[in-house]
Design a protein around this motif. Sequence first.
Motif, PDB file in Angstrom:
ATOM      1  N   GLN A 211     -67.765 -97.776  47.408  1.00 33.35           N
ATOM      2  CA  GLN A 211     -68.643 -96.726  46.900  1.00 33.35           C
ATOM      3  C   GLN A 211     -69.543 -96.207  48.020  1.00 33.35           C
ATOM      4  O   GLN A 211     -69.759 -94.993  48.143  1.00 33.35           O
ATOM      5  CB  GLN A 211     -69.495 -97.260  45.743  1.00 33.35           C
ATOM      6  CG  GLN A 211     -70.479 -96.239  45.193  1.00 33.35           C
ATOM      7  CD  GLN A 211     -71.232 -96.761  43.993  1.00 33.35           C
ATOM      8  OE1 GLN A 211     -70.633 -97.320  43.080  1.00 33.35           O
ATOM      9  NE2 GLN A 211     -72.553 -96.591  43.975  1.00 33.35           N
ATOM     10  N   GLU A 241     -66.092 -90.528  39.671  1.00 32.50           N
ATOM     11  CA  GLU A 241     -66.873 -91.184  38.620  1.00 32.50           C
ATOM     12  C   GLU A 241     -66.048 -92.245  37.902  1.00 32.50           C
ATOM     13  O   GLU A 241     -66.605 -93.223  37.395  1.00 32.50           O
ATOM     14  CB  GLU A 241     -67.393 -90.140  37.624  1.00 32.50           C
ATOM     15  CG  GLU A 241     -68.486 -89.252  38.205  1.00 32.50           C
ATOM     16  CD  GLU A 241     -68.986 -88.210  37.226  1.00 32.50           C
ATOM     17  OE1 GLU A 241     -70.064 -87.650  37.474  1.00 32.50           O
ATOM     18  OE2 GLU A 241     -68.296 -87.949  36.209  1.00 32.50           O
ATOM     19  N   ASN A 246     -71.091 -95.994  39.042  1.00 34.08           N
ATOM     20  CA  ASN A 246     -72.501 -95.867  39.418  1.00 34.08           C
ATOM     21  C   ASN A 246     -72.696 -95.059  40.695  1.00 34.08           C
ATOM     22  O   ASN A 246     -73.738 -95.153  41.339  1.00 34.08           O
ATOM     23  CB  ASN A 246     -73.114 -97.266  39.602  1.00 34.08           C
ATOM     24  CG  ASN A 246     -73.177 -98.030  38.291  1.00 34.08           C
ATOM     25  OD1 ASN A 246     -73.531 -97.477  37.254  1.00 34.08           O
ATOM     26  ND2 ASN A 246     -72.814 -99.307  38.327  1.00 34.08           N
ATOM     27  N   ASP A 248     -73.600 -92.276  43.345  1.00 34.45           N
ATOM     28  CA  ASP A 248     -74.676 -91.298  43.460  1.00 34.45           C
ATOM     29  C   ASP A 248     -74.098 -90.041  44.099  1.00 34.45           C
ATOM     30  O   ASP A 248     -74.000 -89.939  45.329  1.00 34.45           O
ATOM     31  CB  ASP A 248     -75.815 -91.877  44.309  1.00 34.45           C
ATOM     32  CG  ASP A 248     -76.987 -90.914  44.440  1.00 34.45           C
ATOM     33  OD1 ASP A 248     -77.046 -89.947  43.651  1.00 34.45           O
ATOM     34  OD2 ASP A 248     -77.831 -91.120  45.337  1.00 34.45           O
ATOM     35  N   PRO A 261     -77.111 -92.689  38.676  1.00 30.64           N
ATOM     36  CA  PRO A 261     -76.854 -94.061  38.224  1.00 30.64           C
ATOM     37  C   PRO A 261     -77.899 -94.511  37.200  1.00 30.64           C
ATOM     38  O   PRO A 261     -79.099 -94.240  37.340  1.00 30.64           O
ATOM     39  CB  PRO A 261     -76.952 -94.882  39.516  1.00 30.64           C
ATOM     40  CG  PRO A 261     -76.784 -93.902  40.613  1.00 30.64           C
ATOM     41  CD  PRO A 261     -77.348 -92.613  40.116  1.00 30.64           C
ATOM     42  N   ARG A 262     -77.442 -95.164  36.176  1.00 26.10           N
ATOM     43  CA  ARG A 262     -78.344 -95.657  35.131  1.00 26.10           C
ATOM     44  C   ARG A 262     -78.691 -97.110  35.394  1.00 26.10           C
ATOM     45  O   ARG A 262     -77.809 -97.974  35.382  1.00 26.10           O
ATOM     46  CB  ARG A 262     -77.683 -95.521  33.756  1.00 26.10           C
ATOM     47  CG  ARG A 262     -77.383 -94.074  33.369  1.00 26.10           C
ATOM     48  CD  ARG A 262     -76.730 -94.013  31.990  1.00 26.10           C
ATOM     49  NE  ARG A 262     -76.435 -92.651  31.598  1.00 26.10           N
ATOM     50  CZ  ARG A 262     -75.869 -92.323  30.446  1.00 26.10           C
ATOM     51  NH1 ARG A 262     -75.531 -93.284  29.577  1.00 26.10           N
ATOM     52  NH2 ARG A 262     -75.640 -91.053  30.151  1.00 26.10           N
ATOM     53  N   ARG A 264     -79.882-100.834  34.755  1.00 25.39           N
ATOM     54  CA  ARG A 264     -79.789-101.711  33.591  1.00 25.39           C
ATOM     55  C   ARG A 264     -81.190-102.055  33.092  1.00 25.39           C
ATOM     56  O   ARG A 264     -82.058-102.455  33.868  1.00 25.39           O
ATOM     57  CB  ARG A 264     -79.027-102.980  33.948  1.00 25.39           C
ATOM     58  CG  ARG A 264     -77.549-102.757  34.176  1.00 25.39           C
ATOM     59  CD  ARG A 264     -76.847-104.097  34.370  1.00 25.39           C
ATOM     60  NE  ARG A 264     -75.404-103.928  34.513  1.00 25.39           N
ATOM     61  CZ  ARG A 264     -74.565-104.932  34.640  1.00 25.39           C
ATOM     62  NH1 ARG A 264     -75.019-106.183  34.666  1.00 25.39           N
ATOM     63  NH2 ARG A 264     -73.269-104.707  34.757  1.00 25.39           N
TER      64      ARG A 264
END
Length: 270
Positions: A211, A241, A246, A248, A261-262, A264
Amino acid sequence: MYKEQSVRVSRHFNGIKDKLDSTLYRNTAMLTKRSQRYLLLSLLWGFCLALILGGIHRPAIAHINATTIVEILDGEEVFIENQQAKVDDRATFQQTIQTQESRASLLFNNSAAGRMGPESSITVGQCIEVQQGSLLASGPANGCTANFTIDVQGTVYMMEVNEQGESSLKVLEGEVEVTPKGNTKPIAINQGEQLNISPDGIFGKIVALSQGDVESLLRGVLFEGFEVEIPGMEKLQAALENLYPNIDLPRLPGFSRPNIPRPRIPRPFF
């Protein structure tokens, strides 16, 4: 009297025999025609199936014989056959495009697109031959170097050749088939994978792009600052994606939105 009856019986049986022979001949002819019809249909079906399967596995041939410069960044150091070029200038078959400090965006005659990094040189032909530097290609654009050729089916990929002649191929979306020069057996490289090739044309191992690798590429010289969108950006975003949930993604022409990115959120303990 007995002789006449014998003749009549013989004629009667001969008539029955003739009818049976005629019926058998007609039935045999019908069966023969029916068998021929079934055989012909089977052959046609097999031929169509072979064409379909052959079309699925055969890479698309990207015929390129010209390209137009559609964008220049970081100065004006872009050249066609050693003559300074500007936006809308055209390079034709077997002509060479070079950059120095500048970068360039290209549109090929078959609707494929490309971008050149600084200190790069390519030749326009049936394949886009990279002699030095970096190239981003999108769409039906076959690529090549002195050591290998690339067959595509509408793909987003990157090629790099350094001063020592070492090459690298990175596939960001889709799949390509790489064939070493002097060999007829291609190697498949899928999206999210990289292949390095030595100056002697020796293939290294296929490795996965991390990534972080992809995020660096998307913020590098072949993406950052360009305003002209290249084809396939929606597919590229979807592929990235899917590979890196995740990731960016930067704001680039053709990306619908940056993928934020979300983090946690820890669940409370009761």
